[in-house]
Scaffold this motif. Structure first.
Motif, PDB file in Angstrom:
ATOM      1  N   LYS A  38     -35.280  -2.613  19.110  1.00 41.46           N
ATOM      2  CA  LYS A  38     -33.844  -2.913  19.073  1.00 41.46           C
ATOM      3  C   LYS A  38     -33.590  -4.398  19.299  1.00 41.46           C
ATOM      4  O   LYS A  38     -32.756  -4.997  18.615  1.00 41.46           O
ATOM      5  N   GLU A  42     -31.945  -7.024  16.589  1.00 40.14           N
ATOM      6  CA  GLU A  42     -30.783  -7.841  16.960  1.00 40.14           C
ATOM      7  C   GLU A  42     -31.048  -9.323  16.671  1.00 40.14           C
ATOM      8  O   GLU A  42     -30.227 -10.003  16.054  1.00 40.14           O
ATOM      9  N   GLU A  78     -27.881   5.377  15.706  1.00 45.38           N
ATOM     10  CA  GLU A  78     -27.533   4.230  16.552  1.00 45.38           C
ATOM     11  C   GLU A  78     -27.337   2.968  15.709  1.00 45.38           C
ATOM     12  O   GLU A  78     -26.415   2.184  15.954  1.00 45.38           O
ATOM     13  N   LEU A  79     -28.234   2.780  14.732  1.00 46.26           N
ATOM     14  CA  LEU A  79     -28.105   1.610  13.867  1.00 46.26           C
ATOM     15  C   LEU A  79     -26.810   1.644  13.065  1.00 46.26           C
ATOM     16  O   LEU A  79     -26.119   0.630  12.927  1.00 46.26           O
ATOM     17  N   LYS A  80     -26.460   2.821  12.534  1.00 42.93           N
ATOM     18  CA  LYS A  80     -25.223   2.953  11.754  1.00 42.93           C
ATOM     19  C   LYS A  80     -24.006   2.610  12.615  1.00 42.93           C
ATOM     20  O   LYS A  80     -23.059   1.992  12.149  1.00 42.93           O
ATOM     21  N   GLU A  81     -24.069   3.035  13.860  1.00 40.99           N
ATOM     22  CA  GLU A  81     -22.956   2.773  14.773  1.00 40.99           C
ATOM     23  C   GLU A  81     -22.881   1.296  15.165  1.00 40.99           C
ATOM     24  O   GLU A  81     -21.804   0.702  15.180  1.00 40.99           O
ATOM     25  N   LYS A  82     -24.020   0.699  15.478  1.00 42.78           N
ATOM     26  CA  LYS A  82     -24.041  -0.688  15.939  1.00 42.78           C
ATOM     27  C   LYS A  82     -23.826  -1.691  14.809  1.00 42.78           C
ATOM     28  O   LYS A  82     -23.250  -2.753  15.017  1.00 42.78           O
ATOM     29  N   TYR A  83     -24.307  -1.352  13.600  1.00 40.60           N
ATOM     30  CA  TYR A  83     -24.216  -2.269  12.455  1.00 40.60           C
ATOM     31  C   TYR A  83     -23.522  -1.573  11.283  1.00 40.60           C
ATOM     32  O   TYR A  83     -24.151  -1.293  10.255  1.00 40.60           O
TER      33      TYR A  83
END
Length: 139
Positions: A38, A42, A78-83
C-alpha cells in the motif's frame, strides 16, 4: 495517457509490472514485500501518472477462488475506494508463475538467477499486464 500498473499479489511478496506511458510495452518493475504494498502504491501513484491497475485474479482450475482470493478481492475493493479515479481491472492469473519460470529458462537465465522468487513474481506481473493489454487491444 497514463501508465497501467499490474500486481501479482502474494502472501509474502508482490510482483509489480508497468507499461510505458503509451501503454504499448509491459515491463517488470520490482518486487515489494506485501505488507509494504500500500505504501509503495501510494508513493508510485504520487510520482507517476497511472490510468489503471490490473490485479491478478487467482483461480483454481474449476474457476473457484484460490486460497488468497478473498484477501485479493478485499485489496481490490480498498484500491477502488481509495483511488476512484483509477480503473481497477482483474485478469486471470492461472499459470503465470509457471509461464514466468519458463520464460526465465527460455531467456537463458542461470539456475541461480531462476531461484530468485522475486524475479518470478515480477515476470508473472508482466505476463498479467501483457494479457490485459492483449485483451484490451482485441476489443
Amino acid at each position: 495517457m497514463g501508465r497501467i500498473l499490474a500486481i501479482d499479489y502474494g502472501k509474502k511478496r508482490t510482483g509489480i509490472a508497468v507499461t510505458d506511458p503509451l501503454q504499448m510495452i509491459a515491463s517488470a518493475l520490482c518486487t515489494v514485500k506485501t505488507y509494504e504494498l500500500k505504501k509503495f502504491l501510494e508513493d508510485y501513484l504520487n510520482q507517476e501518472e497511472v490510468e489503471a491497475i490490473v490485479i491478478g485474479e487467482p483461480k483454481q482450475m474449476d474457476y473457484t477462488d484460490s486460497e488468497l482470493g478473498g484477501v485479493i478481492n478485499a485489496f481490490a475493493g480498498e484500491l477502488k475506494e481509495k483511488y476512484p479515479q483509477l480503473s481497477i481491472e482483474r485478469v486471470d492469473e492461472r499459470f503465470t508463475s509457471k509461464m514466468a519460470f519458463q520464460s526465465m529458462i527460455d531467456s537463458g537465465m542461470k539456475k541461480k538467477q531462476r531461484r530468485d522468487k522475486g524475479m518470478v513474481d515480477q515476470i508473472a506481473a508482466a505476463i498479467i499486464l501483457q494479457t490485459y493489454l492483449d485483451k484490451k487491444q482485441r476489443h
